[in-house]
Design a protein around this motif. Structure first.
Motif, PDB file in Angstrom:
ATOM      1  N   GLN A 136       2.663  14.143  -9.242  1.00 48.19           N
ATOM      2  CA  GLN A 136       3.563  15.294  -9.257  1.00 48.19           C
ATOM      3  C   GLN A 136       4.199  15.475 -10.633  1.00 48.19           C
ATOM      4  O   GLN A 136       4.314  16.603 -11.125  1.00 48.19           O
ATOM      5  N   ALA A 137       4.601  14.379 -11.258  1.00 48.39           N
ATOM      6  CA  ALA A 137       5.190  14.461 -12.599  1.00 48.39           C
ATOM      7  C   ALA A 137       4.168  14.991 -13.601  1.00 48.39           C
ATOM      8  O   ALA A 137       4.490  15.838 -14.444  1.00 48.39           O
ATOM      9  N   PHE A 138       2.937  14.513 -13.512  1.00 53.37           N
ATOM     10  CA  PHE A 138       1.871  14.990 -14.396  1.00 53.37           C
ATOM     11  C   PHE A 138       1.624  16.469 -14.196  1.00 53.37           C
ATOM     12  O   PHE A 138       1.530  17.234 -15.164  1.00 53.37           O
ATOM     13  N   ASN A 139       1.509  16.896 -12.943  1.00 57.49           N
ATOM     14  CA  ASN A 139       1.251  18.307 -12.644  1.00 57.49           C
ATOM     15  C   ASN A 139       2.389  19.197 -13.130  1.00 57.49           C
ATOM     16  O   ASN A 139       2.146  20.293 -13.647  1.00 57.49           O
ATOM     17  N   LYS A 140       3.621  18.727 -12.981  1.00 57.91           N
ATOM     18  CA  LYS A 140       4.771  19.503 -13.451  1.00 57.91           C
ATOM     19  C   LYS A 140       4.725  19.646 -14.970  1.00 57.91           C
ATOM     20  O   LYS A 140       4.915  20.736 -15.511  1.00 57.91           O
ATOM     21  N   GLN A 141       4.439  18.543 -15.658  1.00 60.66           N
ATOM     22  CA  GLN A 141       4.360  18.584 -17.116  1.00 60.66           C
ATOM     23  C   GLN A 141       3.215  19.488 -17.570  1.00 60.66           C
ATOM     24  O   GLN A 141       3.372  20.277 -18.509  1.00 60.66           O
ATOM     25  N   LEU A 142       2.086  19.389 -16.903  1.00 60.04           N
ATOM     26  CA  LEU A 142       0.940  20.238 -17.240  1.00 60.04           C
ATOM     27  C   LEU A 142       1.275  21.713 -17.031  1.00 60.04           C
ATOM     28  O   LEU A 142       0.972  22.561 -17.877  1.00 60.04           O
ATOM     29  N   GLN A 143       1.928  22.044 -15.923  1.00 62.03           N
ATOM     30  CA  GLN A 143       2.289  23.432 -15.650  1.00 62.03           C
ATOM     31  C   GLN A 143       3.275  23.955 -16.688  1.00 62.03           C
ATOM     32  O   GLN A 143       3.161  25.099 -17.144  1.00 62.03           O
ATOM     33  N   GLU A 144       4.233  23.114 -17.098  1.00 59.61           N
ATOM     34  CA  GLU A 144       5.190  23.531 -18.124  1.00 59.61           C
ATOM     35  C   GLU A 144       4.492  23.799 -19.452  1.00 59.61           C
ATOM     36  O   GLU A 144       4.799  24.782 -20.138  1.00 59.61           O
ATOM     37  N   LYS A 145       3.535  22.938 -19.813  1.00 53.74           N
ATOM     38  CA  LYS A 145       2.775  23.155 -21.048  1.00 53.74           C
ATOM     39  C   LYS A 145       1.947  24.434 -20.958  1.00 53.74           C
ATOM     40  O   LYS A 145       1.868  25.207 -21.916  1.00 53.74           O
ATOM     41  N   LEU A 146       1.328  24.654 -19.822  1.00 51.57           N
ATOM     42  CA  LEU A 146       0.527  25.859 -19.629  1.00 51.57           C
ATOM     43  C   LEU A 146       1.398  27.104 -19.710  1.00 51.57           C
ATOM     44  O   LEU A 146       1.050  28.079 -20.381  1.00 51.57           O
ATOM     45  N   ASP A 147       2.545  27.080 -19.052  1.00 54.12           N
ATOM     46  CA  ASP A 147       3.464  28.219 -19.100  1.00 54.12           C
ATOM     47  C   ASP A 147       3.907  28.508 -20.536  1.00 54.12           C
ATOM     48  O   ASP A 147       3.944  29.671 -20.963  1.00 54.12           O
ATOM     49  N   SER A 148       4.245  27.459 -21.280  1.00 52.52           N
ATOM     50  CA  SER A 148       4.666  27.633 -22.679  1.00 52.52           C
ATOM     51  C   SER A 148       3.541  28.219 -23.516  1.00 52.52           C
ATOM     52  O   SER A 148       3.759  29.142 -24.312  1.00 52.52           O
ATOM     53  N   PHE A 149       2.342  27.670 -23.350  1.00 47.56           N
ATOM     54  CA  PHE A 149       1.196  28.175 -24.105  1.00 47.56           C
ATOM     55  C   PHE A 149       0.941  29.637 -23.793  1.00 47.56           C
ATOM     56  O   PHE A 149       0.725  30.453 -24.694  1.00 47.56           O
ATOM     57  N   LEU A 150       0.951  30.002 -22.513  1.00 50.61           N
ATOM     58  CA  LEU A 150       0.645  31.379 -22.134  1.00 50.61           C
ATOM     59  C   LEU A 150       1.714  32.355 -22.624  1.00 50.61           C
ATOM     60  O   LEU A 150       1.400  33.493 -22.965  1.00 50.61           O
ATOM     61  N   ARG A 194       0.835  -1.202   0.000  1.00 50.13           N
ATOM     62  CA  ARG A 194       0.000   0.000   0.000  1.00 50.13           C
ATOM     63  C   ARG A 194       0.871   1.255   0.000  1.00 50.13           C
ATOM     64  O   ARG A 194       0.640   2.196  -0.758  1.00 50.13           O
ATOM     65  N   ASP A 195       1.897   1.261   0.841  1.00 44.26           N
ATOM     66  CA  ASP A 195       2.776   2.423   0.940  1.00 44.26           C
ATOM     67  C   ASP A 195       3.531   2.657  -0.370  1.00 44.26           C
ATOM     68  O   ASP A 195       3.675   3.804  -0.813  1.00 44.26           O
ATOM     69  N   ARG A 196       4.003   1.572  -0.994  1.00 44.12           N
ATOM     70  CA  ARG A 196       4.707   1.707  -2.281  1.00 44.12           C
ATOM     71  C   ARG A 196       3.770   2.252  -3.357  1.00 44.12           C
ATOM     72  O   ARG A 196       4.147   3.121  -4.147  1.00 44.12           O
ATOM     73  N   MET A 197       2.554   1.732  -3.371  1.00 44.89           N
ATOM     74  CA  MET A 197       1.586   2.179  -4.381  1.00 44.89           C
ATOM     75  C   MET A 197       1.183   3.631  -4.150  1.00 44.89           C
ATOM     76  O   MET A 197       1.036   4.399  -5.101  1.00 44.89           O
ATOM     77  N   ALA A 198       1.022   4.013  -2.898  1.00 44.81           N
ATOM     78  CA  ALA A 198       0.676   5.400  -2.586  1.00 44.81           C
ATOM     79  C   ALA A 198       1.799   6.331  -3.014  1.00 44.81           C
ATOM     80  O   ALA A 198       1.553   7.393  -3.599  1.00 44.81           O
ATOM     81  N   LYS A 199       3.034   5.951  -2.744  1.00 44.48           N
ATOM     82  CA  LYS A 199       4.180   6.777  -3.139  1.00 44.48           C
ATOM     83  C   LYS A 199       4.265   6.874  -4.659  1.00 44.48           C
ATOM     84  O   LYS A 199       4.498   7.953  -5.208  1.00 44.48           O
ATOM     85  N   SER A 200       4.042   5.754  -5.338  1.00 46.62           N
ATOM     86  CA  SER A 200       4.079   5.746  -6.791  1.00 46.62           C
ATOM     87  C   SER A 200       3.003   6.666  -7.362  1.00 46.62           C
ATOM     88  O   SER A 200       3.251   7.424  -8.311  1.00 46.62           O
ATOM     89  N   PHE A 201       1.814   6.628  -6.776  1.00 45.41           N
ATOM     90  CA  PHE A 201       0.726   7.491  -7.219  1.00 45.41           C
ATOM     91  C   PHE A 201       1.088   8.960  -7.035  1.00 45.41           C
ATOM     92  O   PHE A 201       0.895   9.777  -7.938  1.00 45.41           O
ATOM     93  N   VAL A 202       1.620   9.298  -5.873  1.00 53.29           N
ATOM     94  CA  VAL A 202       2.000  10.686  -5.598  1.00 53.29           C
ATOM     95  C   VAL A 202       3.093  11.133  -6.565  1.00 53.29           C
ATOM     96  O   VAL A 202       3.038  12.239  -7.116  1.00 53.29           O
ATOM     97  N   ASP A 203       4.077  10.274  -6.808  1.00 53.88           N
ATOM     98  CA  ASP A 203       5.149  10.610  -7.745  1.00 53.88           C
ATOM     99  C   ASP A 203       4.601  10.842  -9.152  1.00 53.88           C
ATOM    100  O   ASP A 203       4.986  11.797  -9.833  1.00 53.88           O
TER     101      ASP A 203
END
Length: 76
Positions: free
Chosen positions: A23-37, A11-20
């Motif tokens: 975070q990677a998705f959110n970072k990529q999304l923010q970078e795309k948004l910044d580039s677009f803007l 459970r702990d490994r899966m939770a950490k994997s989900f959070v990781d």
């Protein structure tokens, strides 16, 4: 107890994997948004672009209005 410990560890490994992954998705999304803007605002029509959704009120700002260095210098 051994099985329970194994399940808790999994459970702990899966939770950490989900959070990781999240975070990677959110970072990529923010970078795309910044580039677009940056492209969207290339003609400098906007000084600030605000969000109306959760996650932060400011999506874009003109660096000319960034006073971080002045504040840090003033605090030191």
């Amino acid at each position: 107890y051994k099985k329970q410990a194994e399940l808790e560890e999994m459970r702990d490994r899966m939770a950490k994997s989900f959070v990781d992954d999240q975070q990677a998705f959110n970072k990529q999304l923010q970078e795309k948004l910044d580039s677009f803007l940056a492209v969207y605002n290339a003609d400098k029509r906007y000084t600030f672009i605000f969000s109306h959704i959760k996650g932060g009120p400011l999506l874009y700002h003109d660096e000319a209005y960034n006073i971080t260095k002045d504040v840090v210098d003033g605090m030191n």
